[in-house]
Design a protein around this motif. Structure first.
Motif, PDB file in Angstrom:
ATOM      1  N   SER A   7      -0.822  10.901  -0.224  1.00 19.07           N
ATOM      2  CA  SER A   7       0.553  10.812  -1.217  1.00 19.07           C
ATOM      3  C   SER A   7       1.275   9.600  -1.493  1.00 19.07           C
ATOM      4  CB  SER A   7       1.599  11.076  -0.088  1.00 19.07           C
ATOM      5  OG  SER A   7       3.014  10.553   0.233  1.00 19.07           O
ATOM      6  N   LEU A   8       1.451   9.771  -2.865  1.00 14.57           N
ATOM      7  CA  LEU A   8       1.794   8.575  -4.047  1.00 14.57           C
ATOM      8  C   LEU A   8       2.543   8.037  -3.455  1.00 14.57           C
ATOM      9  CD1 LEU A   8       1.686   6.916  -6.402  1.00 14.57           C
ATOM     10  CD2 LEU A   8       2.719   8.299  -7.706  1.00 14.57           C
TER      11      LEU A   8
ATOM     12  N   GLU B  19       3.575   7.794  -0.373  1.00 17.90           N
ATOM     13  CA  GLU B  19       3.293   7.199   1.155  1.00 17.90           C
ATOM     14  C   GLU B  19       2.588   6.206   1.204  1.00 17.90           C
ATOM     15  OE1 GLU B  19       0.842   9.516   3.666  1.00 17.90           O
ATOM     16  OE2 GLU B  19       2.427  10.734   3.967  1.00 17.90           O
ATOM     17  N   ILE B  20       1.823   5.845  -0.281  1.00 22.49           N
ATOM     18  CA  ILE B  20       0.838   4.723  -0.449  1.00 22.49           C
ATOM     19  C   ILE B  20       1.570   4.088  -0.766  1.00 22.49           C
ATOM     20  CG2 ILE B  20      -1.032   3.777  -2.798  1.00 22.49           C
ATOM     21  CD1 ILE B  20      -2.739   6.342  -2.005  1.00 22.49           C
ATOM     22  N   ARG B  21       2.710   4.494  -1.983  1.00 27.01           N
ATOM     23  CA  ARG B  21       3.815   3.240  -2.239  1.00 27.01           C
ATOM     24  C   ARG B  21       4.629   2.294  -0.797  1.00 27.01           C
ATOM     25  NH1 ARG B  21       8.779   2.084  -3.847  1.00 27.01           N
ATOM     26  NH2 ARG B  21       8.431   1.330  -6.257  1.00 27.01           N
ATOM     27  N   GLU B  22       4.668   3.221  -0.248  1.00 26.84           N
ATOM     28  CA  GLU B  22       6.054   2.490   1.292  1.00 26.84           C
ATOM     29  C   GLU B  22       4.778   1.618   1.796  1.00 26.84           C
ATOM     30  OE1 GLU B  22       7.004   5.957   3.236  1.00 26.84           O
ATOM     31  OE2 GLU B  22       8.264   6.051   1.808  1.00 26.84           O
ATOM     32  N   ASP B  23       2.677   1.829   1.535  1.00 29.51           N
ATOM     33  CA  ASP B  23       1.907   0.844   2.901  1.00 29.51           C
ATOM     34  C   ASP B  23       2.139  -0.287   1.844  1.00 29.51           C
ATOM     35  OD1 ASP B  23       1.635   3.004   4.753  1.00 29.51           O
ATOM     36  OD2 ASP B  23      -0.899   3.371   3.717  1.00 29.51           O
ATOM     37  N   ILE B  24       2.185  -0.210   0.816  1.00 32.35           N
ATOM     38  CA  ILE B  24       1.951  -1.412  -0.412  1.00 32.35           C
ATOM     39  C   ILE B  24       3.296  -2.298  -0.019  1.00 32.35           C
ATOM     40  CG2 ILE B  24       1.995  -1.976  -3.356  1.00 32.35           C
ATOM     41  CD1 ILE B  24      -0.670  -0.555  -3.137  1.00 32.35           C
ATOM     42  N   ILE B  25       3.925  -1.818   0.226  1.00 30.31           N
ATOM     43  CA  ILE B  25       5.402  -2.956   0.485  1.00 30.31           C
ATOM     44  C   ILE B  25       4.797  -3.424   1.367  1.00 30.31           C
ATOM     45  CG2 ILE B  25       7.718  -2.431   0.012  1.00 30.31           C
ATOM     46  CD1 ILE B  25       8.182  -1.223  -2.283  1.00 30.31           C
ATOM     47  N   MET B  26       5.723  -2.409   2.491  1.00 33.11           N
ATOM     48  CA  MET B  26       5.001  -2.964   3.271  1.00 33.11           C
ATOM     49  C   MET B  26       3.837  -3.801   3.974  1.00 33.11           C
ATOM     50  SD  MET B  26       3.388  -1.003   6.953  1.00 33.11           S
ATOM     51  CE  MET B  26       1.924  -1.232   6.545  1.00 33.11           C
ATOM     52  N   ARG B  27       2.880  -3.785   3.288  1.00 33.31           N
ATOM     53  CA  ARG B  27       1.195  -4.974   3.903  1.00 33.31           C
ATOM     54  C   ARG B  27       1.859  -6.460   3.049  1.00 33.31           C
ATOM     55  NH1 ARG B  27      -4.237  -4.130   2.623  1.00 33.31           N
ATOM     56  NH2 ARG B  27      -3.404  -1.635   1.506  1.00 33.31           N
ATOM     57  N   ASP B  28       2.221  -6.364   1.741  1.00 24.85           N
ATOM     58  CA  ASP B  28       2.695  -6.952   0.860  1.00 24.85           C
ATOM     59  C   ASP B  28       4.258  -8.118   2.020  1.00 24.85           C
ATOM     60  OD1 ASP B  28       2.060  -6.014  -1.349  1.00 24.85           O
ATOM     61  OD2 ASP B  28       3.715  -6.108  -2.616  1.00 24.85           O
ATOM     62  N   GLU B  29       5.026  -7.633   2.334  1.00 21.39           N
ATOM     63  CA  GLU B  29       5.798  -8.142   3.361  1.00 21.39           C
ATOM     64  C   GLU B  29       5.033  -9.011   4.645  1.00 21.39           C
ATOM     65  OE1 GLU B  29       8.804  -7.944   2.254  1.00 21.39           O
ATOM     66  OE2 GLU B  29       9.635  -9.087   4.653  1.00 21.39           O
ATOM     67  N   GLN B  30       3.863  -7.601   5.119  1.00 20.03           N
ATOM     68  CA  GLN B  30       3.102  -8.730   5.745  1.00 20.03           C
ATOM     69  C   GLN B  30       2.315  -9.796   5.526  1.00 20.03           C
ATOM     70  OE1 GLN B  30       2.385  -5.373   8.968  1.00 20.03           O
ATOM     71  NE2 GLN B  30       0.978  -5.486   7.983  1.00 20.03           N
ATOM     72  N   ASP B  31       1.592  -9.777   4.657  1.00 24.17           N
ATOM     73  CA  ASP B  31       0.595 -10.769   3.514  1.00 24.17           C
ATOM     74  C   ASP B  31       1.401 -11.804   3.496  1.00 24.17           C
ATOM     75  OD1 ASP B  31      -1.182  -9.223   5.091  1.00 24.17           O
ATOM     76  OD2 ASP B  31      -1.379  -7.992   2.576  1.00 24.17           O
ATOM     77  N   MET B  32       2.373 -11.906   3.174  1.00 25.97           N
ATOM     78  CA  MET B  32       3.817 -12.395   2.351  1.00 25.97           C
ATOM     79  C   MET B  32       4.635 -13.880   3.352  1.00 25.97           C
ATOM     80  SD  MET B  32       4.946 -11.094  -1.210  1.00 25.97           S
ATOM     81  CE  MET B  32       3.259 -10.557  -2.641  1.00 25.97           C
TER      82      MET B  32
END
Ligand code: DC
Length: 222
Positions: free
Chosen positions: A167-168, A170-183
């Motif tokens: 789902s678009l 869910e992917i958007r949420e995943d991306i934002i969460m991953r950015d948060e973690q990686d940054m």
């Protein structure tokens, strides 16, 4: 002396598409460091190890052999000799990779492999800490990004094309969460190196970004 191009940026910015293209056009090797973290993540998932449990991850790492091979110019990931390239592209593995990558013992394990590849080959290497940490002397550093909406849509289309349902939103949420973690992790967080060129690809085609990077490259065929 080898010529090294470092491309860093957040999830879904198009790093791998661009890095692969630039590498092909310059006859360099493309090194996808995210795939290395994903390979460790897959192994941890298979063993049911929680990435937050640093002691268990550290204990498991000596038994996780990560190596790469090239087939028709494409990087293949080998996990204890098994080719897992087709198994590491799921969101589940990506999220686990982001968590595991925050652990010093995991980063340490991949450091030598990444540095050695760049020392012995002309490479386009993409990841999160290539320009800042792995290849501080890279001749060209790019920080490639795009808006969260653009990145989510690109990843959605990529997964759809591979027949993976998603789902678009869910992917958007995943991306934002991953950015948060990686940054925001303590060790080697994603950030633009001081001497990196900033490129926002939201309104640029793959051709345009590729040409831009090639125009910045001072490498000449020997
Ligand atoms: O680029 P990717 O989505 O395949 O990377 C998966 C995860 O691995 C990413 O969320 C963070 C981590 N990673 C990292 O910490 N350092 C790198 N050089 C490459 C990836």
């Amino acid at each position: 002396m080898t010529y090294n191009i470092a491309i860093d940026g957040p999830a879904g910015a198009g790093k791998s598409t661009i890095a692969r293209r630039v590498a092909k056009e310059l006859s360099f090797i493309y090194v996808d460091t995210g795939a290395m973290y994903r390979t460790i993540a897959l192994s941890l998932l298979r063993c049911g190890i929680d990435a937050k449990d640093e002691a268990r991850v550290s204990e498991a790492l000596p038994g996780i052999q990560v190596s790469i091979a090239y087939r028709d110019g494409e990087q293949q990931m080998l996990l204890n000799g098994e080719n897992v390239s087709g198994l590491i592209r799921t969101e589940e593995v990506g999220n686990m990779a982001s968590k595991a990558a925050a652990l010093p013992c995991v980063r340490e394990k991949l450091l030598d492999l990444q540095k050695e590849l760049a020392r012995t080959h002309d490479v386009v290497m993409d990841g999160r800490d290539i320009g800042t940490n792995i290849l501080p002397d890279a001749q060209l550093k790019i920080y490639l990004t795009a808006s969260a909406d653009t990145r989510a849509e690109r990843r959605f289309r990529e997964l759809e094309a591979k027949g993976i349902s998603c789902s678009l939103e869910e992917i958007r949420e995943d991306i934002i969460m991953r950015d948060e973690q990686d940054m925001h992790r303590e060790i080697a967080p994603l950030m633009q190196a001081e001497d990196a060129v900033f490129l926002d690809s939201s309104d640029m085609s793959v051709d345009e970004v590729t040409e831009k990077i090639k125009s910045l490259c001072r490498w000449e065929k020997k």
